[in-house]
Motif scaffolding. Structure first.
Motif, PDB file in Angstrom:
ATOM      1  N   ILE A   8       0.749  -1.174  -0.068  1.00 34.19           N
ATOM      2  CA  ILE A   8      -0.121   0.043  -0.018  1.00 34.19           C
ATOM      3  C   ILE A   8       0.763   1.248   0.020  1.00 34.19           C
ATOM      4  N   ILE A   9       1.968   1.253   0.753  1.00 38.28           N
ATOM      5  CA  ILE A   9       2.848   2.407   0.759  1.00 38.28           C
ATOM      6  C   ILE A   9       3.476   2.530  -0.564  1.00 38.28           C
ATOM      7  N   LEU A  10       3.917   1.549  -1.133  1.00 40.79           N
ATOM      8  CA  LEU A  10       4.469   1.554  -2.177  1.00 40.79           C
ATOM      9  C   LEU A  10       3.320   2.217  -3.573  1.00 40.79           C
ATOM     10  N   ILE A  11       2.199   1.843  -3.544  1.00 46.19           N
ATOM     11  CA  ILE A  11       1.208   2.383  -4.437  1.00 46.19           C
ATOM     12  C   ILE A  11       0.881   3.779  -4.095  1.00 46.19           C
ATOM     13  N   THR A  12       0.907   4.009  -2.622  1.00 49.93           N
ATOM     14  CA  THR A  12       0.998   5.576  -2.226  1.00 49.93           C
ATOM     15  C   THR A  12       2.097   6.473  -2.789  1.00 49.93           C
ATOM     16  N   PHE A  13       3.220   5.924  -2.990  1.00 52.11           N
ATOM     17  CA  PHE A  13       4.431   6.603  -3.578  1.00 52.11           C
ATOM     18  C   PHE A  13       4.179   6.549  -4.964  1.00 52.11           C
ATOM     19  N   LEU A  14       3.606   5.931  -5.300  1.00 52.41           N
ATOM     20  CA  LEU A  14       3.327   5.811  -6.837  1.00 52.41           C
ATOM     21  C   LEU A  14       2.542   7.120  -7.371  1.00 52.41           C
ATOM     22  N   VAL A  15       1.320   7.256  -6.554  1.00 50.15           N
ATOM     23  CA  VAL A  15       0.330   8.455  -6.612  1.00 50.15           C
ATOM     24  C   VAL A  15       1.258   9.465  -6.484  1.00 50.15           C
ATOM     25  N   VAL A  16       1.921   9.722  -5.387  1.00 54.86           N
ATOM     26  CA  VAL A  16       2.501  11.073  -4.795  1.00 54.86           C
ATOM     27  C   VAL A  16       3.694  11.391  -5.976  1.00 54.86           C
ATOM     28  N   SER A  17       4.371  10.511  -6.282  1.00 54.26           N
ATOM     29  CA  SER A  17       5.473  10.625  -7.391  1.00 54.26           C
ATOM     30  C   SER A  17       4.765  11.200  -8.703  1.00 54.26           C
ATOM     31  N   LEU A  35      -1.335  25.846  -8.351  1.00 55.41           N
ATOM     32  CA  LEU A  35      -1.032  24.535  -8.635  1.00 55.41           C
ATOM     33  C   LEU A  35       0.307  24.446  -7.873  1.00 55.41           C
ATOM     34  N   ASP A  36       0.991  25.199  -7.216  1.00 56.05           N
ATOM     35  CA  ASP A  36       2.065  25.206  -6.715  1.00 56.05           C
ATOM     36  C   ASP A  36       2.086  24.385  -5.057  1.00 56.05           C
ATOM     37  N   ILE A  37       3.337  23.494  -4.995  1.00 56.19           N
ATOM     38  CA  ILE A  37       2.937  22.815  -4.032  1.00 56.19           C
ATOM     39  C   ILE A  37       4.553  22.702  -3.236  1.00 56.19           C
ATOM     40  N   PRO A  38       4.537  22.554  -1.843  1.00 57.43           N
ATOM     41  CA  PRO A  38       5.849  22.784  -1.198  1.00 57.43           C
ATOM     42  C   PRO A  38       6.766  21.349  -1.725  1.00 57.43           C
ATOM     43  N   ILE A  39       7.615  21.585  -2.494  1.00 57.54           N
ATOM     44  CA  ILE A  39       8.526  20.657  -3.030  1.00 57.54           C
ATOM     45  C   ILE A  39       9.235  19.978  -2.139  1.00 57.54           C
ATOM     46  N   LYS A  40      10.011  20.486  -1.201  1.00 57.70           N
ATOM     47  CA  LYS A  40      10.898  20.280  -0.149  1.00 57.70           C
ATOM     48  C   LYS A  40      10.157  19.342   0.580  1.00 57.70           C
ATOM     49  N   ARG A  41       9.014  19.473   1.250  1.00 61.44           N
ATOM     50  CA  ARG A  41       8.276  18.742   2.036  1.00 61.44           C
ATOM     51  C   ARG A  41       7.775  17.394   1.185  1.00 61.44           C
ATOM     52  N   LEU A  42       7.464  17.621   0.054  1.00 64.99           N
ATOM     53  CA  LEU A  42       6.970  16.561  -0.629  1.00 64.99           C
ATOM     54  C   LEU A  42       7.880  15.269  -1.123  1.00 64.99           C
ATOM     55  N   THR A  43       9.565  15.963  -1.105  1.00 64.89           N
ATOM     56  CA  THR A  43      10.455  15.190  -1.050  1.00 64.89           C
ATOM     57  C   THR A  43      10.845  14.431  -0.163  1.00 64.89           C
ATOM     58  N   PHE A  44      10.446  15.133   1.188  1.00 63.25           N
ATOM     59  CA  PHE A  44      10.758  14.339   2.331  1.00 63.25           C
ATOM     60  C   PHE A  44       9.613  13.254   2.611  1.00 63.25           C
ATOM     61  N   PHE A  45       8.464  13.571   2.113  1.00 64.73           N
ATOM     62  CA  PHE A  45       7.358  12.563   2.134  1.00 64.73           C
ATOM     63  C   PHE A  45       7.507  11.345   1.064  1.00 64.73           C
ATOM     64  N   LEU A  46       8.135  11.665   0.082  1.00 68.28           N
ATOM     65  CA  LEU A  46       8.469  10.664  -0.807  1.00 68.28           C
ATOM     66  C   LEU A  46       9.369   9.658  -0.264  1.00 68.28           C
ATOM     67  N   PHE A  47      10.608  10.306   0.115  1.00 71.28           N
ATOM     68  CA  PHE A  47      11.664   9.481   1.030  1.00 71.28           C
ATOM     69  C   PHE A  47      11.269   8.745   2.049  1.00 71.28           C
ATOM     70  N   PHE A  48      10.113   9.229   3.050  1.00 68.36           N
ATOM     71  CA  PHE A  48       9.605   8.691   3.922  1.00 68.36           C
ATOM     72  C   PHE A  48       8.874   7.353   3.501  1.00 68.36           C
ATOM     73  N   LEU A  49       8.097   7.547   2.314  1.00 65.45           N
ATOM     74  CA  LEU A  49       7.291   6.418   2.013  1.00 65.45           C
ATOM     75  C   LEU A  49       8.115   5.348   1.480  1.00 65.45           C
ATOM     76  N   ILE A  50       8.965   5.434   0.590  1.00 69.49           N
ATOM     77  CA  ILE A  50       9.908   4.586  -0.150  1.00 69.49           C
ATOM     78  C   ILE A  50      10.842   3.774   0.728  1.00 69.49           C
ATOM     79  N   PHE A  51      11.316   4.597   1.822  1.00 67.42           N
ATOM     80  CA  PHE A  51      12.252   4.030   2.881  1.00 67.42           C
ATOM     81  C   PHE A  51      11.224   3.088   3.696  1.00 67.42           C
ATOM     82  N   SER A  52      10.133   3.537   4.171  1.00 72.08           N
ATOM     83  CA  SER A  52       9.195   2.489   4.845  1.00 72.08           C
ATOM     84  C   SER A  52       8.944   1.271   4.152  1.00 72.08           C
ATOM     85  N   SER A  53       8.618   1.263   2.942  1.00 73.22           N
ATOM     86  CA  SER A  53       8.321   0.224   2.023  1.00 73.22           C
ATOM     87  C   SER A  53       9.490  -0.694   1.881  1.00 73.22           C
ATOM     88  N   PHE A  54      10.573  -0.152   1.749  1.00 71.57           N
ATOM     89  CA  PHE A  54      11.782  -0.766   1.717  1.00 71.57           C
ATOM     90  C   PHE A  54      12.152  -1.627   2.960  1.00 71.57           C
TER      91      PHE A  54
END
Length: 635
Positions: A8-17, A35-54
């Protein structure tokens, strides 16, 4: 339930990426702040997702959850826990997850450490990186899901991790190599962003250079560690086989070396901007091509993972989309506004250009030799041909010679024009002096000289002298020079040491096939080989035959053990070489076949200066890493 959470986390990573791959790009293109989003926070969230899945996949291995198909196929109850950890990336599915994690780690580091004042530029770099990660995550989920279950009745025990990979070096080698491959994503994304924004050459080259250096450092370490692993684990005693997968790592390394040298000129003088962009694209492209070769099943290698052509087609689709897309942007881009400064044939700029052309032609030649058998088989309806070491060695030698000669002079060249070449006389005399000293040492050590090694040994001396004597040109003390130019000194000196190791081990190695029974002995070089005894032993997941061998010379008796292991779950055999490491040579023996009763075949080798190859590679990696870190700190 826990593996499902990883899925599920990997699927979430797919959607967020996917969101990260298009929203920031759209906000820049349409100049729409909504359409602007905080890219630094999103980077951290993506890293958290993929690291958790791993981590969940790692946990599944450590607790022997054989309901996960990937765990059942690559582990078993008796596998030591550290190999269970390494088995996470021991096959196709888990290695892909590690690859995505590595790409995310690079993006995370870049977003938090790079200090670009242009927010739009950073948004586009982020979006392009997310698009690549989205493609790999989609590929993983659709074709290579590491969390796929075996239900309702999972096996009680698993299969096994490939016995050749049950080694401490394997726990480190793939991650280093993957970080090297995936690090080329950042220069690629920067180059595409620079084209879209028409960024000044000096500016984007300054952003790209440290990340290229760090990526090259990881590639160097990964390739060197893989070479060392093959040397002692596979029982053949060589350090490079021109295996297709070895070549698949060597080609992007060559292009990354060409890239960061090109970026030096681009950053310092504003030249080679278009060339640096092309190198950024093709270095990244060859890293993806290496992924295709390893995972498509179209070649046979001890390093290859998957045997599914459909996966290969998917990877080719990823390769085509990003490479063709970036080349299309390149073809439509007007580069005439970029400032170009004139330079002479005697300048440092021309030296960099010549260096890059040699590296690129060499990379293309090696790539052609690697994939030609595949092309030939396709166009001849299944007929097969092989391209072996002779082709690659004939191709490599003239390029290596030219690159080495250029490297010895490179630090003396000046920007714009080099006023005088008086340094050549001193450089030549000192190189000849060092060359003579090395030959004297070799004659004392091995009581022989081989003409075939002279060119390579002289080249190594030329590179080392050219690196260490440059302080005289700059009127600096050695200490001040080393402090100022430590990174480049380490890297260039490392190349000289590596070349010296290659030259000596190629010409001075001795090899012999023996048939021995316990109590037999054989004279080999200045050594007497004695087969002392044969023993049976039991490991955690294997049993083996151990041969106790003595190497005896006039001064000493050295004992070493070589063994033949049989792994219990799979029944596979491996050879564990016995190696005695001395300052100037390795004494190497590997156990072969059991011919009858206690009579065994052995391969015994003397490998002079072989460790110097890996010492040189280590210095190259340290120099590249120091330079990359230093430039990040300065930015």
């Amino acid at each position: 339930m826990i593996p499902e959470l990883g899925h599920i986390i990997l699927i979430t990573f797919l959607v967020v990426s996917f969101v990260g791959g298009f929203l920031p790009l759209a906000s820049v293109y349409f100049n729409n702040q909504t359409l602007d989003i905080p890219i630094k926070r999103l980077t951290f969230f993506l890293f958290f997702l993929i690291f958790s899945s791993f981590l969940i996949l790692v946990y599944s291995f450590l607790v022997d959850d054989f309901s996960v198909a990937y765990v059942a196929q690559n582990s078993n109850i008796n596998l030591p826990f550290y190999y269970k950890f390494a088995a996470t990336w021991g096959a196709h599915e888990g290695s892909l997850l590690l690859w995505i994690l590595a790409m995310n780690a690079w993006l995370f580091s870049f977003m938090y450490l790079a200090k670009s004042p242009d927010k739009n530029f950073m948004k586009v770099v982020f979006s392009i990186s997310c698009q690549v990660m989205f493609a790999f995550a989609l590929f993983t989920l659709l074709t290579s899901n590491p969390f796929e279950r075996i239900l309702p009745i999972p096996p009680l025990n698993g299969s096994d991790l490939n016995p050749s990979l049950q080694d401490i070096a394997f726990t480190v080698h793939p991650p280093l190599l993957y970080f090297g491959y995936s690090g080329l994503l950042i220069p690629f994304a920067i180059a595409v962003s620079a084209m879209l924004f028409n960024t000044n050459t000096k500016e984007w080259a300054a952003y790209s250079r440290p990340w290229t250096l760090l990526s090259c450092a990881f590639l160097t370490l990964g390739i060197a560690l893989g070479s060392w692993w093959a040397y002692y684990e596979l029982g053949w005693g060589g350090w490079w086989f021109w295996d297709p997968v070895e070549n698949a790592a060597f080609v992007p390394w060559l292009l990354s070396v060409a890239l960061f040298h090109s970026l030096i000129a681009s950053e310092s003088r504003g030249v080679f901007g278009k060339w640096s962009i092309l190198l950024s694209i093709f270095a990244f492209a060859t890293s993806l091509l290496g992924t295709f070769l390893v995972r498509s099943g179209i070649l046979t290698s001890v390093h290859a993972f998957a045997l599914d052509p459909e996966r290969g087609v998917f990877i080719l689709g990823i390769l085509g989309f990003f490479v063709i897309g970036s080349l299309l942007i390149y073809s439509l881009k007007d580069f005439t506004s970029n400032e170009v400064k004139a330079y002479e044939l005697s300048s440092k700029e021309f030296g960099f250009l010549l260096n890059n052309l040699l590296l690129v032609i060499l990379a293309v030649s090696i790539l052609f030799g690697t994939i030609f058998p595949l092309i030939y088989e396709a166009i001849t309806d299944g007929k097969q041909i092989s391209v072996g070491a002779p082709y690659f060695e004939i191709i490599l030698f003239p390029f290596a010679l030219a690159l080495g000669l250029l490297q010895g002079m490179a630090l003396y060249l000046s920007w714009g024009v080099t006023a005088s070449f008086n340094f050549l006389q001193r450089l030549t005399l000192e190189s000849i002096s060092l060359f003579s000293l090395v030959l004297l040492v070799l004659f004392i050590l091995f009581d022989n000289l081989y003409l075939s090694s002279f060119a390579t040994i002289f080249l190594a001396c030329w590179i080392m002298v050219g690196t260490l004597q440059i302080s005289k040109k700059r009127n600096l003390s050695y200490w001040n020079f080393l402090k100022k130019r430590m990174a480049v000194t380490f890297a260039h000196l490392g190349m000289g040491i590596l070349v010296l190791g290659v030259g000596v081990v190629t010409s001075y190695s001795l090899e012999k096939e023996l048939i021995l029974a316990p109590g037999d002995e054989f004279n080999f070089g200045d050594q007497t080989i004695k087969f002392k005894s044969l023993e049976d032993t039991q490991g955690p997941n294997y049993f083996s035959k151990l041969a106790n061998i003595n190497f005896e010379d006039k001064e000493d008796i050295k004992n070493v053990i070589t063994e033949k292991r049989t792994y219990i779950p799979s029944g596979q055999l491996t050879t564990e070489a016995g190696i005695i490491t001395e300052p100037f040579q390795d004494l190497y023996i590997s156990m072969g076949d059991n011919l009858e009763a206690d009579i065994w075949s052995f391969k015994v080798q003397i490998k002079p200066f072989i460790r110097w190859i890996w010492l040189g590679a280590l210095l190259i990696a340290i120099g590249s890493m120091l330079s990359g870190i230093k430039r990040i700190q300065r930015s």
